[in-house]
Design an enzyme around this catalytic site. Structure first.
Site, PDB file in Angstrom:
ATOM      1  NE  ARG A  17      48.379  43.858  90.340  1.00  0.00           N
ATOM      2  CZ  ARG A  17      49.055  44.914  89.907  1.00  0.00           C
ATOM      3  NH1 ARG A  17      49.666  45.696  90.770  1.00  0.00           N
ATOM      4  NH2 ARG A  17      49.132  45.159  88.629  1.00  0.00           N
ATOM      5  NE  ARG A  46      50.922  46.930  83.507  1.00  0.00           N
ATOM      6  CZ  ARG A  46      50.497  46.149  84.509  1.00  0.00           C
ATOM      7  NH1 ARG A  46      49.836  45.027  84.228  1.00  0.00           N
ATOM      8  NH2 ARG A  46      50.703  46.495  85.753  1.00  0.00           N
ATOM      9  CE  LYS A  88      55.016  51.568  90.130  1.00  0.00           C
ATOM     10  NZ  LYS A  88      55.140  50.263  89.482  1.00  0.00           N
ATOM     11  NE  ARG A 141      46.185  47.046  87.521  1.00  0.00           N
ATOM     12  CZ  ARG A 141      47.291  47.739  87.778  1.00  0.00           C
ATOM     13  NH1 ARG A 141      47.566  48.091  89.029  1.00  0.00           N
ATOM     14  NH2 ARG A 141      48.112  48.076  86.817  1.00  0.00           N
ATOM     15  NE  ARG A 172      53.552  54.209  84.287  1.00  0.00           N
ATOM     16  CZ  ARG A 172      52.896  53.640  85.290  1.00  0.00           C
ATOM     17  NH1 ARG A 172      52.421  54.353  86.275  1.00  0.00           N
ATOM     18  NH2 ARG A 172      52.720  52.342  85.300  1.00  0.00           N
TER      19      ARG A 172
HETATM   20  P1  AP5 Z   1      52.048  46.000  93.564  1.00  0.00           P
HETATM   21  O1  AP5 Z   1      52.417  46.646  94.848  1.00  0.00           O
HETATM   22  O2  AP5 Z   1      50.620  46.026  93.154  1.00  0.00           O
HETATM   23  O3  AP5 Z   1      53.007  46.508  92.388  1.00  0.00           O
HETATM   24  P2  AP5 Z   1      53.080  47.908  91.659  1.00  0.00           P
HETATM   25  O4  AP5 Z   1      54.534  48.249  91.504  1.00  0.00           O
HETATM   26  O5  AP5 Z   1      52.222  48.921  92.331  1.00  0.00           O
HETATM   27  O6  AP5 Z   1      52.522  47.458  90.257  1.00  0.00           O
HETATM   28  P3  AP5 Z   1      51.416  48.097  89.298  1.00  0.00           P
HETATM   29  O7  AP5 Z   1      51.041  47.020  88.338  1.00  0.00           O
HETATM   30  O8  AP5 Z   1      50.308  48.736  90.071  1.00  0.00           O
HETATM   31  O9  AP5 Z   1      52.283  49.180  88.598  1.00  0.00           O
HETATM   32  P4  AP5 Z   1      52.000  49.799  87.262  1.00  0.00           P
HETATM   33  O10 AP5 Z   1      52.999  50.900  87.343  1.00  0.00           O
HETATM   34  O11 AP5 Z   1      52.086  48.933  86.078  1.00  0.00           O
HETATM   35  O12 AP5 Z   1      50.446  50.179  87.341  1.00  0.00           O
HETATM   36  P5  AP5 Z   1      49.681  51.550  87.567  1.00  0.00           P
HETATM   37  O13 AP5 Z   1      48.445  51.245  88.288  1.00  0.00           O
HETATM   38  O14 AP5 Z   1      50.581  52.616  88.079  1.00  0.00           O
HETATM   39  O15 AP5 Z   1      52.568  44.483  93.636  1.00  0.00           O
HETATM   40  C1  AP5 Z   1      52.340  43.575  92.570  1.00  0.00           C
HETATM   41  C2  AP5 Z   1      52.072  42.187  93.136  1.00  0.00           C
HETATM   42  O16 AP5 Z   1      53.238  41.701  93.788  1.00  0.00           O
HETATM   43  C3  AP5 Z   1      50.950  42.148  94.196  1.00  0.00           C
HETATM   44  O17 AP5 Z   1      50.247  40.946  94.076  1.00  0.00           O
HETATM   45  C4  AP5 Z   1      51.722  42.191  95.540  1.00  0.00           C
HETATM   46  O18 AP5 Z   1      51.003  41.538  96.568  1.00  0.00           O
HETATM   47  C5  AP5 Z   1      52.999  41.461  95.174  1.00  0.00           C
HETATM   48  N1  AP5 Z   1      54.164  41.941  95.887  1.00  0.00           N
HETATM   49  C6  AP5 Z   1      54.473  43.237  96.180  1.00  0.00           C
HETATM   50  N2  AP5 Z   1      55.649  43.314  96.817  1.00  0.00           N
HETATM   51  C7  AP5 Z   1      56.109  42.035  96.928  1.00  0.00           C
HETATM   52  C8  AP5 Z   1      57.302  41.448  97.505  1.00  0.00           C
HETATM   53  N3  AP5 Z   1      58.242  42.203  98.068  1.00  0.00           N
HETATM   54  N4  AP5 Z   1      57.432  40.102  97.414  1.00  0.00           N
HETATM   55  C9  AP5 Z   1      56.496  39.329  96.818  1.00  0.00           C
HETATM   56  N5  AP5 Z   1      55.341  39.805  96.292  1.00  0.00           N
HETATM   57  C10 AP5 Z   1      55.167  41.155  96.328  1.00  0.00           C
HETATM   58  O19 AP5 Z   1      49.341  51.961  86.040  1.00  0.00           O
HETATM   59  C11 AP5 Z   1      48.410  51.238  85.280  1.00  0.00           C
HETATM   60  C12 AP5 Z   1      48.256  51.914  83.915  1.00  0.00           C
HETATM   61  O20 AP5 Z   1      47.749  53.254  84.094  1.00  0.00           O
HETATM   62  C13 AP5 Z   1      49.537  52.103  83.102  1.00  0.00           C
HETATM   63  O21 AP5 Z   1      49.878  50.947  82.362  1.00  0.00           O
HETATM   64  C14 AP5 Z   1      49.154  53.294  82.214  1.00  0.00           C
HETATM   65  O22 AP5 Z   1      48.315  52.891  81.166  1.00  0.00           O
HETATM   66  C15 AP5 Z   1      48.343  54.171  83.159  1.00  0.00           C
HETATM   67  N6  AP5 Z   1      49.185  55.111  83.917  1.00  0.00           N
HETATM   68  C16 AP5 Z   1      49.340  55.162  85.261  1.00  0.00           C
HETATM   69  N7  AP5 Z   1      50.155  56.154  85.605  1.00  0.00           N
HETATM   70  C17 AP5 Z   1      50.549  56.762  84.453  1.00  0.00           C
HETATM   71  C18 AP5 Z   1      51.422  57.851  84.157  1.00  0.00           C
HETATM   72  N8  AP5 Z   1      52.070  58.512  85.139  1.00  0.00           N
HETATM   73  N9  AP5 Z   1      51.592  58.195  82.856  1.00  0.00           N
HETATM   74  C19 AP5 Z   1      50.948  57.544  81.865  1.00  0.00           C
HETATM   75  N10 AP5 Z   1      50.107  56.498  82.066  1.00  0.00           N
HETATM   76  C20 AP5 Z   1      49.906  56.109  83.363  1.00  0.00           C
END
Ligand code: AP5
Length: 215
Positions: free
Chosen positions: A128, A173, A14, A162, A89
Protein backbone atom coordinates in the site's frame (compact mmCIF):
# COMPACT_ATOMS: atom_id res chain seq x y z
CA UNK A 1 -29.87 8.94 5.53
CA UNK A 2 -27.93 5.71 6.08
CA UNK A 3 -25.40 5.06 8.86
CA UNK A 4 -23.05 2.13 8.33
CA UNK A 5 -19.99 0.52 9.88
CA UNK A 6 -17.32 -1.06 7.69
CA UNK A 7 -15.89 -3.75 9.96
CA UNK A 8 -12.83 -5.76 9.01
CA UNK A 9 -9.16 -6.46 9.65
CA UNK A 10 -6.33 -4.15 8.53
CA UNK A 11 -6.16 -4.21 4.75
CA UNK A 12 -9.73 -5.47 4.24
CA UNK A 13 -10.40 -2.43 2.06
CA UNK A 14 -12.48 -0.35 4.51
CA UNK A 15 -10.83 2.95 3.57
CA UNK A 16 -10.94 2.18 -0.16
CA UNK A 17 -14.65 1.40 -0.11
CA UNK A 18 -15.47 4.29 2.24
CA UNK A 19 -13.87 6.78 -0.16
CA UNK A 20 -15.87 5.30 -3.02
CA UNK A 21 -19.11 5.71 -1.05
CA UNK A 22 -18.23 9.33 -0.25
CA UNK A 23 -17.67 9.99 -3.97
CA UNK A 24 -20.80 8.22 -5.13
CA UNK A 25 -23.30 8.95 -2.35
CA UNK A 26 -23.74 11.95 -0.09
CA UNK A 27 -22.11 10.17 2.86
CA UNK A 28 -19.43 11.28 5.34
CA UNK A 29 -16.44 9.02 6.15
CA UNK A 30 -15.42 8.98 9.81
CA UNK A 31 -12.09 7.13 10.03
CA UNK A 32 -10.52 7.06 13.49
CA UNK A 33 -7.21 5.99 11.90
CA UNK A 34 -7.23 9.14 9.72
CA UNK A 35 -8.18 11.32 12.70
CA UNK A 36 -5.33 9.91 14.79
CA UNK A 37 -2.81 10.33 11.93
CA UNK A 38 -3.98 13.95 11.50
CA UNK A 39 -3.44 14.55 15.24
CA UNK A 40 0.11 13.15 14.90
CA UNK A 41 0.92 15.28 11.89
CA UNK A 42 -0.32 18.46 13.55
CA UNK A 43 1.75 17.63 16.64
CA UNK A 44 -1.05 17.86 19.23
CA UNK A 45 -0.36 16.45 22.73
CA UNK A 46 -2.78 13.63 21.98
CA UNK A 47 -1.04 12.97 18.65
CA UNK A 48 2.33 12.64 20.40
CA UNK A 49 0.80 10.34 23.01
CA UNK A 50 -0.65 7.88 20.47
CA UNK A 51 2.23 7.79 17.95
CA UNK A 52 4.19 4.91 19.47
CA UNK A 53 1.03 2.89 20.15
CA UNK A 54 -0.05 3.20 16.51
CA UNK A 55 3.38 2.40 15.07
CA UNK A 56 3.49 -0.77 17.18
CA UNK A 57 0.08 -1.78 15.80
CA UNK A 58 -1.75 -1.66 19.14
CA UNK A 59 -5.10 -0.05 19.84
CA UNK A 60 -5.32 3.50 21.16
CA UNK A 61 -7.44 3.86 24.32
CA UNK A 62 -11.23 3.80 24.07
CA UNK A 63 -11.39 7.17 25.84
CA UNK A 64 -9.37 8.91 23.10
CA UNK A 65 -11.14 7.42 20.08
CA UNK A 66 -14.64 7.78 21.54
CA UNK A 67 -13.78 11.44 22.25
CA UNK A 68 -12.70 11.92 18.62
CA UNK A 69 -15.89 10.37 17.26
CA UNK A 70 -18.05 12.40 19.65
CA UNK A 71 -16.43 15.63 18.42
CA UNK A 72 -16.90 14.66 14.77
CA UNK A 73 -20.54 13.69 15.23
CA UNK A 74 -21.21 17.03 16.90
CA UNK A 75 -19.38 19.06 14.26
CA UNK A 76 -20.16 17.29 10.99
CA UNK A 77 -23.25 17.69 8.88
CA UNK A 78 -24.52 14.29 7.90
CA UNK A 79 -26.70 14.66 4.81
CA UNK A 80 -26.39 11.13 3.43
CA UNK A 81 -25.29 9.44 6.64
CA UNK A 82 -22.03 8.34 8.24
CA UNK A 83 -19.58 5.62 7.24
CA UNK A 84 -17.72 4.48 10.36
CA UNK A 85 -14.34 3.20 9.13
CA UNK A 86 -12.12 1.55 11.76
CA UNK A 87 -14.57 2.40 14.56
CA UNK A 88 -15.81 0.78 16.72
CA UNK A 89 -12.98 -1.66 17.48
CA UNK A 90 -13.94 -2.78 20.99
CA UNK A 91 -17.21 -3.61 22.72
CA UNK A 92 -16.90 -0.43 24.81
CA UNK A 93 -16.60 1.61 21.59
CA UNK A 94 -19.62 -0.18 20.10
CA UNK A 95 -21.73 0.63 23.17
CA UNK A 96 -20.55 4.27 23.07
CA UNK A 97 -21.44 4.58 19.38
CA UNK A 98 -24.94 3.24 20.02
CA UNK A 99 -25.44 5.84 22.76
CA UNK A 100 -24.03 8.71 20.69
CA UNK A 101 -26.32 7.90 17.75
CA UNK A 102 -29.34 7.49 20.05
CA UNK A 103 -28.62 10.93 21.56
CA UNK A 104 -28.84 12.32 18.01
CA UNK A 105 -32.10 10.47 17.37
CA UNK A 106 -30.34 8.15 14.94
CA UNK A 107 -29.38 4.51 14.66
CA UNK A 108 -27.17 2.17 12.71
CA UNK A 109 -28.54 0.79 9.46
CA UNK A 110 -25.90 -1.75 8.44
CA UNK A 111 -22.72 -3.28 9.80
CA UNK A 112 -20.80 -4.74 6.88
CA UNK A 113 -18.17 -7.30 7.82
CA UNK A 114 -15.45 -7.39 5.15
CA UNK A 115 -13.82 -10.82 5.26
CA UNK A 116 -10.35 -11.34 3.76
CA UNK A 117 -7.83 -14.08 4.61
CA UNK A 118 -4.58 -13.18 6.39
CA UNK A 119 -2.34 -14.01 3.42
CA UNK A 120 -4.15 -11.50 1.19
CA UNK A 121 -4.11 -8.90 3.97
CA UNK A 122 -0.32 -9.08 4.30
CA UNK A 123 0.05 -8.77 0.52
CA UNK A 124 -2.28 -5.77 0.37
CA UNK A 125 -0.82 -3.91 3.33
CA UNK A 126 2.84 -4.29 2.40
CA UNK A 127 2.05 -3.01 -1.13
CA UNK A 128 0.00 0.00 0.00
CA UNK A 129 0.94 3.62 -0.53
CA UNK A 130 -1.08 6.77 0.03
CA UNK A 131 -1.10 10.28 -1.38
CA UNK A 132 0.29 12.52 1.34
CA UNK A 133 -1.88 15.38 0.11
CA UNK A 134 -5.39 13.99 -0.49
CA UNK A 135 -5.19 10.53 1.10
CA UNK A 136 -5.98 8.59 -2.08
CA UNK A 137 -4.96 4.95 -1.48
CA UNK A 138 -2.80 3.03 -3.98
CA UNK A 139 -1.40 -0.49 -4.19
CA UNK A 140 1.79 -1.56 -5.96
CA UNK A 141 -0.02 -4.60 -7.41
CA UNK A 142 -3.66 -3.67 -7.89
CA UNK A 143 -3.69 0.13 -8.19
CA UNK A 144 -0.15 1.39 -8.81
CA UNK A 145 0.94 4.97 -8.16
CA UNK A 146 0.65 6.67 -11.60
CA UNK A 147 3.70 6.37 -13.86
CA UNK A 148 3.92 10.18 -14.25
CA UNK A 149 4.62 10.36 -10.49
CA UNK A 150 1.48 12.41 -9.77
CA UNK A 151 -1.54 11.37 -7.72
CA UNK A 152 -4.44 10.71 -10.12
CA UNK A 153 -6.83 12.46 -7.73
CA UNK A 154 -4.99 15.69 -6.83
CA UNK A 155 -1.74 15.81 -8.86
CA UNK A 156 0.52 15.77 -5.78
CA UNK A 157 3.89 13.98 -6.06
CA UNK A 158 3.86 13.10 -2.34
CA UNK A 159 3.63 9.28 -2.29
CA UNK A 160 3.82 8.06 1.33
CA UNK A 161 3.84 4.72 3.17
CA UNK A 162 2.44 4.24 6.66
CA UNK A 163 4.88 3.53 9.52
CA UNK A 164 2.65 0.66 10.71
CA UNK A 165 2.51 -1.06 7.30
CA UNK A 166 5.39 -3.42 8.13
CA UNK A 167 5.01 -7.20 8.44
CA UNK A 168 6.02 -6.92 12.13
CA UNK A 169 3.45 -4.25 13.06
CA UNK A 170 0.83 -6.03 10.96
CA UNK A 171 1.16 -9.15 13.15
CA UNK A 172 0.25 -7.04 16.20
CA UNK A 173 -2.58 -5.30 14.31
CA UNK A 174 -4.07 -8.64 13.26
CA UNK A 175 -3.79 -9.97 16.80
CA UNK A 176 -5.55 -6.86 18.10
CA UNK A 177 -8.26 -7.38 15.49
CA UNK A 178 -8.89 -11.02 16.40
CA UNK A 179 -8.73 -10.44 20.17
CA UNK A 180 -10.42 -7.07 20.62
CA UNK A 181 -12.46 -6.32 17.48
CA UNK A 182 -13.78 -9.65 16.14
CA UNK A 183 -16.16 -10.04 19.17
CA UNK A 184 -18.11 -7.20 17.51
CA UNK A 185 -19.16 -9.65 14.79
CA UNK A 186 -21.25 -11.61 17.32
CA UNK A 187 -22.38 -8.38 19.01
CA UNK A 188 -23.87 -6.94 15.81
CA UNK A 189 -25.10 -10.32 14.56
CA UNK A 190 -27.23 -10.65 17.71
CA UNK A 191 -28.66 -7.17 17.10
CA UNK A 192 -29.60 -8.20 13.52
CA UNK A 193 -27.39 -5.48 11.97
CA UNK A 194 -24.61 -7.61 10.46
CA UNK A 195 -24.06 -8.60 6.83
CA UNK A 196 -20.82 -10.38 5.94
CA UNK A 197 -19.30 -10.01 2.47
CA UNK A 198 -16.37 -11.69 0.78
CA UNK A 199 -13.95 -8.76 0.36
CA UNK A 200 -11.39 -10.82 -1.56
CA UNK A 201 -12.79 -9.79 -4.93
CA UNK A 202 -11.68 -6.83 -7.01
CA UNK A 203 -12.41 -3.33 -5.68
CA UNK A 204 -15.36 -3.04 -8.10
CA UNK A 205 -16.77 -6.42 -7.10
CA UNK A 206 -16.60 -5.51 -3.41
CA UNK A 207 -18.19 -2.10 -4.15
CA UNK A 208 -21.04 -3.86 -5.97
CA UNK A 209 -21.65 -6.13 -2.96
CA UNK A 210 -21.80 -3.11 -0.66
CA UNK A 211 -24.13 -1.25 -3.03
CA UNK A 212 -26.39 -4.32 -3.06
CA UNK A 213 -26.69 -4.10 0.73
CA UNK A 214 -27.28 -0.35 0.82
CA UNK A 215 -29.85 -0.35 -1.99
P1 AP5 B 1 -7.38 -0.09 2.55
O1 AP5 B 1 -8.66 0.32 1.93
O2 AP5 B 1 -6.39 0.97 2.87
O3 AP5 B 1 -7.64 -1.05 3.80
P2 AP5 B 1 -8.22 -0.73 5.23
O4 AP5 B 1 -9.18 -1.83 5.58
O5 AP5 B 1 -8.75 0.66 5.31
O6 AP5 B 1 -6.90 -0.93 6.06
P3 AP5 B 1 -6.21 -0.05 7.20
O7 AP5 B 1 -4.81 -0.54 7.30
O8 AP5 B 1 -6.40 1.41 6.96
O9 AP5 B 1 -7.04 -0.52 8.43
P4 AP5 B 1 -6.61 -0.45 9.86
O10 AP5 B 1 -7.92 -0.76 10.48
O11 AP5 B 1 -5.48 -1.30 10.27
O12 AP5 B 1 -6.03 1.04 10.01
P5 AP5 B 1 -6.61 2.36 10.66
O13 AP5 B 1 -6.09 3.49 9.89
O14 AP5 B 1 -8.07 2.26 10.91
O15 AP5 B 1 -6.71 -1.18 1.57
C1 AP5 B 1 -5.45 -1.75 1.86
C2 AP5 B 1 -4.68 -1.96 0.56
O16 AP5 B 1 -5.35 -2.93 -0.24
C3 AP5 B 1 -4.57 -0.70 -0.32
O17 AP5 B 1 -3.33 -0.69 -0.96
C4 AP5 B 1 -5.72 -0.87 -1.35
O18 AP5 B 1 -5.41 -0.23 -2.57
C5 AP5 B 1 -5.76 -2.38 -1.49
N1 AP5 B 1 -7.09 -2.89 -1.74
C6 AP5 B 1 -8.26 -2.47 -1.18
N2 AP5 B 1 -9.29 -3.20 -1.63
C7 AP5 B 1 -8.77 -4.12 -2.49
C8 AP5 B 1 -9.35 -5.18 -3.29
N3 AP5 B 1 -10.66 -5.43 -3.26
N4 AP5 B 1 -8.50 -5.92 -4.04
C9 AP5 B 1 -7.16 -5.69 -4.05
N5 AP5 B 1 -6.56 -4.69 -3.35
C10 AP5 B 1 -7.37 -3.93 -2.56
O19 AP5 B 1 -5.91 2.32 12.11
C11 AP5 B 1 -4.53 2.51 12.26
C12 AP5 B 1 -4.19 2.49 13.76
O20 AP5 B 1 -4.87 3.57 14.43
C13 AP5 B 1 -4.61 1.24 14.53
O21 AP5 B 1 -3.67 0.19 14.42
C14 AP5 B 1 -4.72 1.80 15.96
O22 AP5 B 1 -3.45 1.96 16.53
C15 AP5 B 1 -5.32 3.18 15.73
N6 AP5 B 1 -6.79 3.15 15.72
C16 AP5 B 1 -7.60 3.50 14.68
N7 AP5 B 1 -8.88 3.38 15.03
C17 AP5 B 1 -8.91 2.94 16.32
C18 AP5 B 1 -9.96 2.61 17.22
N8 AP5 B 1 -11.25 2.69 16.86
N9 AP5 B 1 -9.61 2.19 18.47
C19 AP5 B 1 -8.32 2.10 18.85
N10 AP5 B 1 -7.27 2.39 18.04
C20 AP5 B 1 -7.57 2.82 16.77
Amino acid sequence: MTNIILLGPPGAGKGTQARKLVDERDMVQLSTGDMLRAARTSGTEMGKKVAAVMDAGQLVTDEIVIGLIREQLEDTSHAGGFIFDGFPRTLAQADALGELLADMGQSLDHVIEMAVDDEALVARITARSTCGNCGEVYNDQTKPWPADGKCANCGSTEQTRRADDTEEALKTRLLAYYKQTSPLIGYYYCKGDLTAINALGTMDEVAAEIAGILD
